[in-house]
Scaffold this motif. Structure first.
Motif, mmCIF file in Angstrom:
data_model
loop_
_atom_site.group_PDB
_atom_site.id
_atom_site.type_symbol
_atom_site.label_atom_id
_atom_site.label_comp_id
_atom_site.label_asym_id
_atom_site.label_seq_id
_atom_site.Cartn_x
_atom_site.Cartn_y
_atom_site.Cartn_z
ATOM 1 N N SER A 93 -1.508 2.026 1.171
ATOM 2 C CA SER A 93 -0.116 1.977 0.717
ATOM 3 C C SER A 93 -0.010 2.731 -0.601
ATOM 4 O O SER A 93 -1.017 2.972 -1.281
ATOM 5 C CB SER A 93 0.341 0.526 0.507
ATOM 6 O OG SER A 93 -0.331 -0.039 -0.599
ATOM 7 N N MET A 97 5.400 6.441 3.927
ATOM 8 C CA MET A 97 4.739 5.141 3.959
ATOM 9 C C MET A 97 5.805 4.074 3.784
ATOM 10 O O MET A 97 6.853 4.339 3.190
ATOM 11 C CB MET A 97 3.674 5.058 2.873
ATOM 12 C CG MET A 97 2.460 5.912 3.178
ATOM 13 S SD MET A 97 1.141 5.718 2.000
ATOM 14 C CE MET A 97 1.807 6.572 0.598
ATOM 15 N N ASN A 141 -1.079 4.974 5.703
ATOM 16 C CA ASN A 141 -0.940 3.627 6.236
ATOM 17 C C ASN A 141 -1.524 3.503 7.648
ATOM 18 O O ASN A 141 -1.528 2.435 8.224
ATOM 19 C CB ASN A 141 0.523 3.155 6.210
ATOM 20 C CG ASN A 141 1.437 4.048 7.009
ATOM 21 O OD1 ASN A 141 1.361 5.267 6.912
ATOM 22 N ND2 ASN A 141 2.314 3.463 7.778
#
Length: 75
Positions: free
Chosen positions: A35, A57, A9
């Motif tokens: 993501s 994440m 991310n």
């Protein structure tokens, strides 16, 4: 060539890892994802040989994404 997807991310970390991997003649970076959900979709679409995925994440961690990827890979 090893078709590789990188997932994190952080754009800074993605850029750094991609720069490093591009110095390896046997690695072909075929995609990037920011993501876990995007990574799952890109694995389905790109069929990479190797995925570098961050463990932490926001929406779903890398381990959960890996479980989902391996579940549809076996089907």
């Amino acid at each position: 060539m090893i078709r590789t997807l990188i997932v994190d991310n952080s754009d800074m970390l993605l850029d750094s890892l991609e720069r490093y991997l591009r110095t390896k003649p046997s690695i072909d970076v075929v995609g990037r994802a920011r993501s876990a959900g995007e990574a799952i979709a890109k694995v389905k679409d790109l069929s990479p040989d190797l995925v570098f995925i961050a463990l932490r994440m926001p929406e779903c961690d890398g381990l959960q994404a890996t479980r989902e990827i391996t579940a549809f890979e076996r089907a």
